[in-house]
Design an enzyme around this catalytic site. Structure first.
Site, PDB file in Angstrom:
ATOM      1  N   ASP A  81      -6.249  -4.011   1.064  1.00 14.05           N
ATOM      2  CA  ASP A  81      -5.625  -2.772   0.770  1.00 14.05           C
ATOM      3  C   ASP A  81      -4.078  -3.223   0.264  1.00 14.05           C
ATOM      4  O   ASP A  81      -3.730  -4.484   0.425  1.00 14.05           O
ATOM      5  CB  ASP A  81      -5.645  -1.911   2.017  1.00 14.05           C
ATOM      6  CG  ASP A  81      -4.810  -0.649   1.926  1.00 14.05           C
ATOM      7  OD1 ASP A  81      -5.017  -0.130   0.817  1.00 14.05           O
ATOM      8  OD2 ASP A  81      -4.110  -0.275   2.821  1.00 14.05           O
ATOM      9  N   ASP A 138      -0.895  -0.648   0.146  1.00 15.96           N
ATOM     10  CA  ASP A 138      -0.085  -0.049   0.811  1.00 15.96           C
ATOM     11  C   ASP A 138      -0.175  -0.295   2.354  1.00 15.96           C
ATOM     12  O   ASP A 138      -1.161   0.059   2.765  1.00 15.96           O
ATOM     13  CB  ASP A 138      -0.191   1.336   0.616  1.00 15.96           C
ATOM     14  CG  ASP A 138       0.098   1.626  -0.906  1.00 15.96           C
ATOM     15  OD1 ASP A 138       1.324   2.258  -1.263  1.00 15.96           O
ATOM     16  OD2 ASP A 138      -0.648   1.613  -1.674  1.00 15.96           O
TER      17      ASP A 138
END
Length: 342
Positions: A133, A135
């Site tokens: 991922d 963020d």
């Protein structure tokens, strides 16, 4: 390190006798070297790291695991990188059911360390795949919240982001709601934000080490392409997948174009890359912090929550709850490179 004085009294027993990268049995408070190593295809590996360990710590962890019906048959002290302190790995040959990561977390707090369990651990020393991922995983911020700050709607957007990451809102629906509030933001402000992305501690060195060992690195993000492409440049990723913001007259329209990279799409990306690279599932790793990472993490050989929400920690196979992402190496570099025999 010396292997002498293996049978010294418990009060004097020191972990200095645990030669790095060697496996030992531990009986009656005595460490005895083993000639064989654990079979990575069998049992569970409990890894204690980010702590100051002594014999008392070893006894506490062994007792804790025994209460969970996991009998430790071998112990190893190892240090995957000079940037990391030595860790302890406890092998339970006949263990099958992993302990809830939240239970591990609660116990590890009593020893001021972190404790994870891994079955069939990936090997750093063979080609592999890491899908991350972006963020709050590869970088320390949520980009959409920072864009919202520029539009003076931070509180509104950040509250929805928090609910979505905790799994309390549908991700795609919440993304459309949040992006709609960003209408009118100038592209130049996006570029300004992109130029100052704060990397998560340890991620750059982690990626450098993985690349040295022929790992393929990718982002699968519910965030946005401009930021993902910047992170790709900063840490030398092979490819990135993220959402496309629509601009008109160099301003955000408040819309997302194309297929939204949601939880299911992240999992599809991971499986597609695994097949493209011809890798076994056990050599695939996914890391993330939000509920929308759980499907991807479940599809990987090893799914690791990174500074994750409680729901994510509980459902991940392992979790790094504090500190540098370089600590992922503890799960990839367990000394298991000889022929398994235990």
């Amino acid at each position: 390190m010396s292997k002498t004085n293996m049978a010294q009294p418990p009060t004097e027993q020191s972990l200095v006798n645990l030669t790095l990268n060697k496996w030992f049995s531990y009986q009656d408070s005595v460490f005895l070297p083993l000639t064989n190593i654990p079979n990575k295809q069998q049992g569970l590996f409990s890894i204690a790291f980010a702590g100051d360990f002594d014999v008392s710590s070893v006894n506490s962890i062994i007792d804790f695991l025994a209460k969970q019906n996991q009998i430790v048959t071998a112990i190893c002290q190892y240090q995957p990188d000079l940037g990391l302190a030595p860790a302890l790995c406890f092998y339970a040959k006949n263990a099958e059911q992993a302990i809830n990561p939240l239970v591990l977390q609660e116990f590890s707090h009593t020893l001021d360390c972190q404790l994870v369990q891994v079955a069939t651990p990936p090997s750093l020393y063979k080609p592999g795949l890491l899908v991350m991922d972006m963020d709050s995983t590869a970088i320390t911020i949520e980009c959409i919240d920072e864009i919202a700050r520029l539009a003076d709607v931070y509180d509104e957007v950040a509250s929805v982001t928090a609910l979505a990451m905790a799994g309390k809102l549908d991700f795609s629906e919440s993304l459309n709601q949040r992006v709609a509030k960003l209408e009118g933001i100038e592209k130049s402000l996006i570029e300004e934000l992109k130029s100052a992305l704060p990397l998560m501690p340890g991620i750059k060195v982690l990626c450098q080490i993985l690349k040295q060992h022929d790992w393929y690195l990718a982002i699968a993000s519910g965030g946005f392409v401009p930021f993902a492409e910047r992170v790709q440049e900063l840490i030398n990723l092979d490819e990135v997948h993220a959402n496309v913001l629509e601009f008109k007259d160099d301003k955000l329209t408040g819309k997302v174009l194309g297929t939204i990279v949601d939880a299911q799409q992240k999992a599809i990306i991971l499986e597609s890359l695994q097949h493209k690279l011809g890798l076994e599932k056990s050599q695939t790793v996914a890391i993330g912090d939000g509920a929308n990472d759980l499907v991807m993490m479940a599809k990987a050989g090893l799914g690791v929550a990174v500074h994750g929400k409680p729901k994510v920690v509980e459902q991940a196979q392992a979790a790094i709850c504090e500190g540098s992402l370089l600590q992922l190496l503890y799960m990839l570099a367990i000394p298991l490179e000889n022929e398994p025999a235990l």
